[in-house]
Design an enzyme around this catalytic site. Structure first.
Site, PDB file in Angstrom:
ATOM      1  N   ILE A 156     -31.949 -70.270 -35.675  1.00 39.00           N
ATOM      2  CA  ILE A 156     -33.211 -70.517 -34.857  1.00 39.00           C
ATOM      3  C   ILE A 156     -33.996 -71.045 -35.791  1.00 39.00           C
ATOM      4  O   ILE A 156     -34.803 -72.069 -35.469  1.00 39.00           O
ATOM      5  CB  ILE A 156     -33.349 -69.080 -34.277  1.00 39.00           C
ATOM      6  N   ALA A 235     -38.701 -63.360 -33.462  1.00 37.11           N
ATOM      7  CA  ALA A 235     -37.345 -62.700 -34.067  1.00 37.11           C
ATOM      8  C   ALA A 235     -37.544 -61.241 -33.374  1.00 37.11           C
ATOM      9  O   ALA A 235     -37.102 -60.871 -32.156  1.00 37.11           O
ATOM     10  CB  ALA A 235     -37.439 -62.771 -35.347  1.00 37.11           C
ATOM     11  N   ARG A 236     -38.186 -60.378 -34.217  1.00 34.13           N
ATOM     12  CA  ARG A 236     -38.434 -59.010 -33.926  1.00 34.13           C
ATOM     13  C   ARG A 236     -39.371 -58.200 -34.112  1.00 34.13           C
ATOM     14  O   ARG A 236     -40.047 -58.795 -35.291  1.00 34.13           O
ATOM     15  CB  ARG A 236     -37.222 -58.076 -34.112  1.00 34.13           C
ATOM     16  N   ASP A 260     -44.037 -63.086 -29.581  1.00 30.71           N
ATOM     17  CA  ASP A 260     -43.369 -63.129 -28.315  1.00 30.71           C
ATOM     18  C   ASP A 260     -42.484 -61.598 -28.456  1.00 30.71           C
ATOM     19  O   ASP A 260     -41.805 -61.235 -27.279  1.00 30.71           O
ATOM     20  CB  ASP A 260     -42.131 -64.172 -28.428  1.00 30.71           C
ATOM     21  N   GLU A 265     -41.498 -52.450 -28.205  1.00 29.61           N
ATOM     22  CA  GLU A 265     -41.956 -53.177 -27.136  1.00 29.61           C
ATOM     23  C   GLU A 265     -40.986 -52.622 -25.617  1.00 29.61           C
ATOM     24  O   GLU A 265     -40.218 -51.684 -25.916  1.00 29.61           O
ATOM     25  CB  GLU A 265     -41.533 -54.642 -26.868  1.00 29.61           C
ATOM     26  N   HIS A 283     -41.711 -61.415 -24.545  1.00 23.02           N
ATOM     27  CA  HIS A 283     -40.454 -61.506 -25.105  1.00 23.02           C
ATOM     28  C   HIS A 283     -39.496 -62.533 -24.118  1.00 23.02           C
ATOM     29  O   HIS A 283     -38.523 -62.146 -23.306  1.00 23.02           O
ATOM     30  CB  HIS A 283     -39.684 -60.447 -24.926  1.00 23.02           C
ATOM     31  N   GLY A 285     -38.191 -65.499 -25.301  1.00 21.89           N
ATOM     32  CA  GLY A 285     -37.447 -66.368 -26.103  1.00 21.89           C
ATOM     33  C   GLY A 285     -36.394 -67.130 -25.417  1.00 21.89           C
ATOM     34  O   GLY A 285     -36.030 -68.167 -25.845  1.00 21.89           O
ATOM     35  N   SER A 286     -35.577 -66.192 -24.783  1.00 22.30           N
ATOM     36  CA  SER A 286     -34.165 -66.786 -24.024  1.00 22.30           C
ATOM     37  C   SER A 286     -34.475 -66.903 -22.610  1.00 22.30           C
ATOM     38  O   SER A 286     -33.393 -67.211 -22.001  1.00 22.30           O
ATOM     39  CB  SER A 286     -33.061 -65.771 -24.556  1.00 22.30           C
TER      40      SER A 286
HETATM   41  C1  DGY Z   1     -31.864 -62.063 -28.508  1.00 21.92           C
HETATM   42  O1  DGY Z   1     -31.002 -62.411 -28.017  1.00 21.92           O
HETATM   43  O2  DGY Z   1     -32.001 -61.341 -29.395  1.00 21.92           O
HETATM   44  C2  DGY Z   1     -33.366 -62.473 -27.998  1.00 21.92           C
HETATM   45  O3  DGY Z   1     -34.521 -61.838 -28.258  1.00 21.92           O
HETATM   46  C3  DGY Z   1     -33.293 -61.969 -26.543  1.00 21.92           C
HETATM   47  O4  DGY Z   1     -34.261 -62.774 -25.652  1.00 21.92           O
END
Ligand code: DGY
Length: 317
Positions: A156, A235-236, A260, A265, A283, A285-286
């Site tokens: 990423i 990320a986290r 994000d 969370e 969140h 991201g994906s």
């Molecule tokens: C992941 O896959 O770790 C992402 O944060 C999911 O959105």
């Protein structure tokens, strides 16, 4: 047919695929299972298709039925699972790398743009309807020519570097090990986070959540940044000490944040919601159809491959 507990609702085509391959116990109401409920529903199952919202800690793993052989996490991150505890019980844990790289990198850019160009304030002004154009209205920070620090130059991080370069940003990074020059593509490696942060006009956090990275953004390390820097995180949430970040925003040491992901969370530190310069998302991201489908398909394939061959390329423990 192997019996698999699917802890969260998946896109329809993916649930159909899971039901074709396994005796799948689906969660059509998308209820968030408590640890006790997850344990109860695991009874008689051979595998679990989990999501990042399931906290599968050591205690839960110890109580899982002996029949569970695999936990296939529907995410690239796996901080929600105690992978070592699973290994001790001979339970394979898998994740879904690669397929979400581009979607997550897009959100990383959205965070960078949103935070640098004061998108949250802009949206708030538009809603108030009493804004007027003027030469000094909502002056933001331009990406062109500014330095982007990337913390974690995995898939990423590298995808973010590529996109950011096309915006004219100069790329710096810190990673456990230096990348080969052909992969680095001109990005400058830093030996320490102090060195990276001190040149980061903008930081993009792209590293995994580990014991080492927990609260890596804290009162002390925030001091390393140039005054007026921007911090973004795709990320986290574990990587940020929220109290320290709020103070840095209040003192204007940090100009803006783009987040994000959050510690604990879906709860979000209430002060972030009050910060006009915080560009924050839930969140996402994906969250594209293409990516979520690919992630769920891969999580299903991981289980299938494991039961068919006793191996799987995405095992992380
Ligand atoms: C992941 O896959 O770790 C992402 O944060 C999911 O959105």
């Amino acid at each position: 047919m192997k019996k698999v507990l699917v802890t969260r609702k998946l896109l329809r085509s993916c649930e159909d695929k899971a039901s074709k391959l396994f005796d799948a116990n689906l969660n059509s109401n998308d209820e968030l299972y408590s640890q006790n409920k997850l344990l109860k529903l695991s009874e008689g199952c051979d595998g679990i298709l989990s999501s990042l919202t399931d906290k599968i800690d050591e205690e839960t793993i110890k109580k899982l039925p002996d029949t569970i052989k695999i936990i296939s996490n529907f995410a690239v991150g796996f901080g929600n699972i105690d992978v070592e505890a699973a290994r001790k019980r001979n339970i394979a844990v898998t994740n879904t790398p690669d397929v979400l790289t581009d979607a997550t990198a897009e959100i990383a850019m959205l965070l960078i743009l949103g935070a640098c160009r004061r998108a949250n304030e802009g949206i708030n002004w538009v809603k108030k309807e009493n804004w007027k154009w003027s030469s000094d209205f909502l002056i933001g920070k331009q990406l062109t020519g500014s330095r982007l620090g990337i913390l974690g130059m995995g898939r990423i991080g590298r995808a973010v570097a590529k996109l950011a370069k096309s915006f004219g940003m100069e790329i710096h990074y810190r990673n456990r090990s230096r990348l080969k020059p052909e992969i680095e593509e001109g990005a400058k490696f830093h030996e320490s986070i102090k060195s990276l942060f001190s040149v980061s006009d903008v930081l993009s956090i792209c590293c995994p959540a580990t014991k080492e990275t927990k609260d890596i953004i804290n009162k002390d390390t925030l001091e390393y940044f140039p005054t007026g820097a921007i911090i973004t995180n795709v990320a986290r949430g574990d990587m940020i000490d929220d109290e320290a970040m709020v103070q840095a925003l209040n003192s204007r040491k940090i100009y803006a944040i783009g987040l994000d992901v959050y510690k604990g969370e879906p709860r979000i530190h209430s002060e972030y919601l009050k910060q006009p310069t915080a560009f924050i998302l839930p969140h996402l991201g994906s969250a594209t159809k293409k990516t979520r489908t690919a992630m769920a398909d891969l999580a299903i394939d991981n289980i299938d491959e494991y039961f068919s061959t006793g191996k799987c390329k995405n095992i992380i423990n």
